[in-house]
Design an enzyme around this catalytic site. Structure first.
Site, short mmCIF file in Angstrom:
data_model
loop_
_atom_site.label_atom_id
_atom_site.label_comp_id
_atom_site.label_asym_id
_atom_site.label_seq_id
_atom_site.Cartn_x
_atom_site.Cartn_y
_atom_site.Cartn_z
N ASP A 55 29.24 13.25 50.45
CA ASP A 55 28.74 13.36 49.07
C ASP A 55 29.05 12.14 48.21
OD1 ASP A 55 27.88 15.91 49.79
OD2 ASP A 55 29.78 16.83 49.16
N GLY B 210 27.02 9.76 47.64
CA GLY B 210 25.80 9.28 46.98
C GLY B 210 24.93 8.48 47.96
N LYS B 211 25.06 8.81 49.25
CA LYS B 211 24.30 8.08 50.29
C LYS B 211 22.79 8.20 50.05
CE LYS B 211 26.35 10.68 53.34
NZ LYS B 211 27.36 11.34 52.49
N GLY C 164 23.56 17.22 52.45
CA GLY C 164 22.72 17.47 51.27
C GLY C 164 22.66 16.16 50.51
N GLN D 117 27.40 13.09 56.17
CA GLN D 117 28.82 13.39 56.05
C GLN D 117 29.61 12.12 55.66
OE1 GLN D 117 27.16 14.94 59.13
NE2 GLN D 117 26.70 16.32 57.46
N THR E 4 33.78 17.77 60.71
CA THR E 4 32.50 18.28 61.18
C THR E 4 32.44 18.06 62.70
OG1 THR E 4 30.13 18.34 60.72
CG2 THR E 4 31.16 16.15 60.77
P1 GDP Z 1 25.27 12.34 49.50
O1 GDP Z 1 25.45 13.56 50.31
O2 GDP Z 1 26.21 11.24 49.90
O3 GDP Z 1 23.85 11.85 49.46
O4 GDP Z 1 25.67 12.74 48.00
P2 GDP Z 1 25.25 14.09 47.23
O5 GDP Z 1 23.82 14.00 46.86
O6 GDP Z 1 25.69 15.28 47.99
O7 GDP Z 1 26.19 14.03 45.96
C1 GDP Z 1 26.11 12.98 45.04
C2 GDP Z 1 25.80 13.56 43.65
O8 GDP Z 1 26.05 12.58 42.65
C3 GDP Z 1 24.35 13.92 43.46
O9 GDP Z 1 24.27 14.98 42.55
C4 GDP Z 1 23.72 12.65 42.87
O10 GDP Z 1 22.57 12.92 42.10
C5 GDP Z 1 24.84 12.17 42.01
N1 GDP Z 1 25.00 10.71 41.88
C6 GDP Z 1 24.76 9.75 42.81
N2 GDP Z 1 25.18 8.54 42.35
C7 GDP Z 1 25.69 8.76 41.12
C8 GDP Z 1 26.30 7.91 40.13
O11 GDP Z 1 26.48 6.71 40.31
N3 GDP Z 1 26.71 8.52 38.98
C9 GDP Z 1 26.55 9.84 38.75
N4 GDP Z 1 26.98 10.33 37.59
N5 GDP Z 1 25.99 10.66 39.64
C10 GDP Z 1 25.57 10.13 40.81
P1 IMO Z 2 26.67 14.92 53.18
O1 IMO Z 2 25.78 14.23 54.17
C1 IMO Z 2 30.39 17.02 52.31
C2 IMO Z 2 32.07 19.52 55.49
C3 IMO Z 2 32.07 21.01 55.21
C4 IMO Z 2 33.32 21.41 55.96
C5 IMO Z 2 33.29 20.52 57.20
C6 IMO Z 2 32.72 21.19 58.43
O2 IMO Z 2 25.95 15.64 52.11
O3 IMO Z 2 27.72 13.98 52.68
P2 IMO Z 2 30.22 21.83 59.11
O4 IMO Z 2 29.24 22.75 58.48
O5 IMO Z 2 29.77 20.41 59.21
O6 IMO Z 2 30.75 22.34 60.42
O7 IMO Z 2 31.49 21.84 58.12
O8 IMO Z 2 32.48 19.41 56.85
N1 IMO Z 2 30.75 18.87 55.37
C7 IMO Z 2 30.39 18.11 54.32
N2 IMO Z 2 31.04 17.83 53.17
N3 IMO Z 2 29.19 16.46 52.56
C8 IMO Z 2 28.54 16.70 53.71
O9 IMO Z 2 27.38 16.08 54.05
C9 IMO Z 2 29.11 17.59 54.65
N4 IMO Z 2 28.73 18.06 55.86
C10 IMO Z 2 29.75 18.82 56.29
O10 IMO Z 2 32.14 21.28 53.83
O11 IMO Z 2 34.47 21.08 55.21
MG MG Z 3 25.87 15.59 50.07
#
Ligand code: GDP
Ligand code: IMO
Ligand code: MG
Length: 428
Positions: A13, A15-16, A40, A223, A238
């Protein structure tokens, strides 16, 4: 940049999705190579706000071929929902491809993921319950069904029959739950097969040819490094490898094809699910970060655990992946903080550790040792030039670069596509 890998440097998470959505403008291909719909990836661009679980984040550019690589495990129901949702928002998905070698998530995978979490009780991993672990386990155990199997109903039925017999024995005898129906699963997956058939093909040669032609190819990680099956906080990890090293296996590219490895880091730390997180803040600062940044899981909606940036973990991650540069996200969240802390080492058993321990029982007892840096008071989310950032923000970035021995090439100051400061022309 020819072939660049985009990797989560922390616990996911980071911000990939946003970073790939920016870089994909100048790419011809974006490939997901690991994980499944546990990912996600949130994207906020002129077409709306999307949470992509399987479809690569380059999908919004019609000129970009988007591939779900062989290293991904696919839940066809989730993928079809995602395709339908994108199409209903006017995003064409005809430039999507699925590797015929990608493994399928089956209904028993999801069920066993849930039952296993219940069995672990207080020691549960906090998985996304998407069936990821059981699907990768079956891949290794040679019990998997692959996307390519959907193209031949007879082969699919024979394979499903023999695997399901075994799975039903486990479900009924070990977990004491009712068996799953062969007919129902077969019918459901025949439907998925018909709908997904136009996307399924051999993809490694297509990817290899693009790399050989010197095209700009992005390999989109899922991840984060600290969730890696080998190097993460085992067993709170994971079931696949989010490391740069797995991008080759998950696509069919050679090590020699890779030209840039980009690590995505949040300016602070978050984690969802169980397992140690030394810099976690269970006080009002942690809560402030969570609410300000809406730190709730894009896949499960769970509140994310928040804390200061952990440079010990960051260094470990930078070394494992040998990042060429860093994309630093969420810097805007620190606007208005009087001071900002950064963990530079751990205290364990009276000793100072400057490395990330491999044993979670040690990591759980590590106390973070912090350095405190001055914060900035003005909002930075509208800034596009590095020089316009407050001096304190530039100082924070410089210290992070120093601690991770890696330059920052991109700074994200908000969720939207245009909220970015670009520093390294090689990437664009
Ligand atoms: P990912 O799984 O690495 O793609 O990250 P996620 O989408 O799960 O979580 C990142 C969250 O932060 C999302 O809600 C994005 O819309 C938000 N986001 C990404 N970059 C930034 C940033 O630089 N600032 C802020 N405030 N939000 C950001
Ligand atoms: P993105 O790509 C954050 C975490 C789960 C749990 C552990 C194992 O959005 O960064 P799993 O369902 O993979 O067997 O769960 O890994 N986890 C993540 N946490 N971002 C993710 O993906 C994740 N994918 C798995 O919350 O702790
Ligand atoms: Mg994510």
């Amino acid at each position: 940049m020819a072939v660049a890998i985009i990797i989560g440097g922390q616990w996911g998470d980071e911000g990939k999705g946003k970073i790939v959505d920016i870089l994909a403008e100048n790419a011809t291909m974006v490939i997901r190579f690991s994980g499944g719909d546990n990912a996600g990836h949130t994207i906020v661009n002129p077409y709306g706000k999307f949470s992509l679980h399987l479809v690569p984040s380059g999908i919004f550019y019609p000129h970009v071929t988007c591939i779900i690589g062989n290293g991904v495990v696919i839940n066809p129901a989730v993928l079809l929902d995602e395709i339908d949702n994108l199409e209903s928002h006017g995003t064409d998905t005809s430039h999507l491809m699925i590797s015929n070698r990608a493994h399928l998530i089956m209904p028993y995978h999801k069920l066993i993921d849930k039952l296993e979490e219940e069995r672990r009780g207080k020691k549960s991993i906090g998985t996304t319950q998407r069936g990821i672990g059981p699907a990768f386990a079956d891949k290794v155990a040679r019990l998997g069904l692959r996307a390519g199997d959907l193209l031949n109903k007879d082969i699919f039925l024979n394979r499903l029959r023999s695997v399901l017999e075994f799975k039903n024995a486990i479900l009924t005898k070990i977990y004491e739950v009712p068996p799953l129906s062969l007919e129902e699963i077969y019918e459901q997956y025949c439907y998925y097969g018909e709908r997904l058939a136009p996307f399924i093909q051999e993809t490694s040669s297509i990817i290899q040819q693009a790399a050989l032609r010197g095209e700009q190819v992005l390999l989109e990680g899922a991840q984060g490094t600290l969730l890696d099956l080998d190097f993460g906080t085992y067993p709170y990890v994971t079931s696949s490898s989010p490391l740069a090293a797995s991008a080759n296996i998950g696509t069919g590219l050679s090590l020699k094809d890779i030209t840039h490895t980009l690590g995505v880091f949040k300016a602070y730390t978050t984690r969802v699910g169980g397992g140690p997180m030394p810099t976690e803040l269970e006080d009002k600062v942690g809560k402030l970060i969570r609410e300000k940044a809406h730190e709730y899981g894009a896949t499960t909606g769970r509140p994310r655990r928040c804390g200061w940036f952990d440079a010990v973990a960051g260094r470990f991650s930078a070394r494992l992946n040998r990042f060429d540069s860093i994309a630093l996200t969420h810097l805007d969240i620190y606007d208005g903080f009087p001071t900002i802390k950064m963990c530079t080492s751990y205290k364990f058993d009276g000793e100072t550790l400057d490395y990330f321990p491999s044993d979670v029982s040690i990591l759980e007892k590590c106390q973070p040792l912090y350095e405190e840096l001055p914060g900035w008071q003005e909002p930075i989310s509208g800034i596009c030039n590095f020089a316009e950032l407050p001096a304190e923000a530039r100082r924070y970035i410089a210290r992070l670069e120093e601690l991770l021995s890696c330059p920052v090439s991109l700074i994200s100051v908000g969720a939207k596509r245009e909220q970015v400061i670009k520093l390294n022309p090689v990437l664009f």
